[in-house]
Design a protein around this motif. Sequence first.
Motif, mmCIF file in Angstrom:
data_model
loop_
_atom_site.group_PDB
_atom_site.id
_atom_site.type_symbol
_atom_site.label_atom_id
_atom_site.label_comp_id
_atom_site.label_asym_id
_atom_site.label_seq_id
_atom_site.Cartn_x
_atom_site.Cartn_y
_atom_site.Cartn_z
ATOM 1 N N VAL A 1 0.840 -1.202 0.000
ATOM 2 C CA VAL A 1 0.000 0.000 0.000
ATOM 3 C C VAL A 1 0.873 1.249 0.000
ATOM 4 N N ILE B 1 2.180 1.698 -3.469
ATOM 5 C CA ILE B 1 1.164 2.233 -4.385
ATOM 6 C C ILE B 1 1.029 3.732 -4.190
ATOM 7 N N PHE B 2 0.998 4.168 -2.904
ATOM 8 C CA PHE B 2 0.821 5.593 -2.637
ATOM 9 C C PHE B 2 1.968 6.411 -3.228
ATOM 10 N N THR C 1 2.057 6.440 -7.000
ATOM 11 C CA THR C 1 1.050 7.337 -7.564
ATOM 12 C C THR C 1 1.531 8.782 -7.532
ATOM 13 N N ALA C 2 2.091 9.184 -6.367
ATOM 14 C CA ALA C 2 2.585 10.556 -6.248
ATOM 15 C C ALA C 2 3.702 10.806 -7.262
ATOM 16 N N LEU D 1 4.188 9.210 -10.071
ATOM 17 C CA LEU D 1 3.591 9.232 -11.412
ATOM 18 C C LEU D 1 3.099 10.635 -11.733
ATOM 19 N N ILE E 1 1.614 0.193 -10.737
ATOM 20 C CA ILE E 1 0.487 0.393 -9.826
ATOM 21 C C ILE E 1 -0.582 -0.664 -10.076
#
Lengths: 182, 182
Positions: free
Chosen positions: A103, A106-107, A110-111, A113, A171
Amino acid sequence: MAGLQLGAKDSGSAGVHRGVAVLDFILRLVAIIATLASAIAMGTTNESLPFFTQFIRFRAKYNDLPTFTFFVAANSIVSAYLVLSLALSISHIVRSGAQKSRVVLIFFDTAMLALLSAGASAAAAIVYLAHKGNTRTNWFAICQQFNSFCERISGSLIGSFGGIVVFIILILMSAVTLSRRH
Amino acid sequence: MAGLQLGAKDSGSAGVHRGVAVLDFILRLVAIIATLASAIAMGTTNESLPFFTQFIRFRAKYNDLPTFTFFVAANSIVSAYLVLSLALSISHIVRSGAQKSRVVLIFFDTAMLALLSAGASAAAAIVYLAHKGNTRTNWFAICQQFNSFCERISGSLIGSFGGIVVFIILILMSAVTLSRRH
């Protein structure tokens, strides 16, 4: 009997998870190379024109445009983050049942990305302007004069956009792994 | 006894999941409003200067710059996607155990995050140029002449960047829900 079947299913799914974790590791390596190459290609761009007057030498460097400085910074930050994330990626190969660390990945993925795609598309907007110019605002294309400069800055975008694709895949893979666990 | 405890834990976790699903729905509504407002604010930007010569009227429209057209397109696509995604979001409020649809949502959310952040930052790069200009490339600031045009295009970025933050939160929430299921 039910316990045995469950055990067999568990070990099969663990094998799949390990394969996905190895792929995750490889994709991160690819993304490190891509973003680092982008940062270096843009950061070392520097063209001096062969003619100059007594007072002015015509030079183009990447940091003449603040957007390109942001591009280099964004790519450097993302590739540094990717190097750090390799540690977690390796731990997922060893302990394929880990959840919280996935998790967290993923966080941050994402940031990163968002940061990478911001840097890449801001630079792309300026590169487009350098090539085509804009008659309505009187911004003229500079690529006639600074030819190799323009080729270099256009090329350096490729690595960044490659990195964006890799991040989306990473992701997705993490999400699939989280949903399939047990 | 063990079964009872398990049941209690299950229903507690289902309640948390439902709360997260409702929050997901609300955040999507916020993001729809933000991106739609951005698209409309940019898309209706249009300034005519009070003076004009016999041949030329000085007008500034958003589609004089292709980057702004991309910005409007990106924001419209994202807000249309968000409207469609509300259906899945509602289904998660009802069926809080759904997994595959959550993975699908994470994937599309990620892709839309990349698109939105590309549009927003490309537009931001051009807005910066319109405000400050760049002396090295002889691109002059146009905001002295087109004052209200510049205010409008700067303001329309806010919704987009707000949308980016909401997307990062949405992806994190989906990932947490996937990891906590069971």
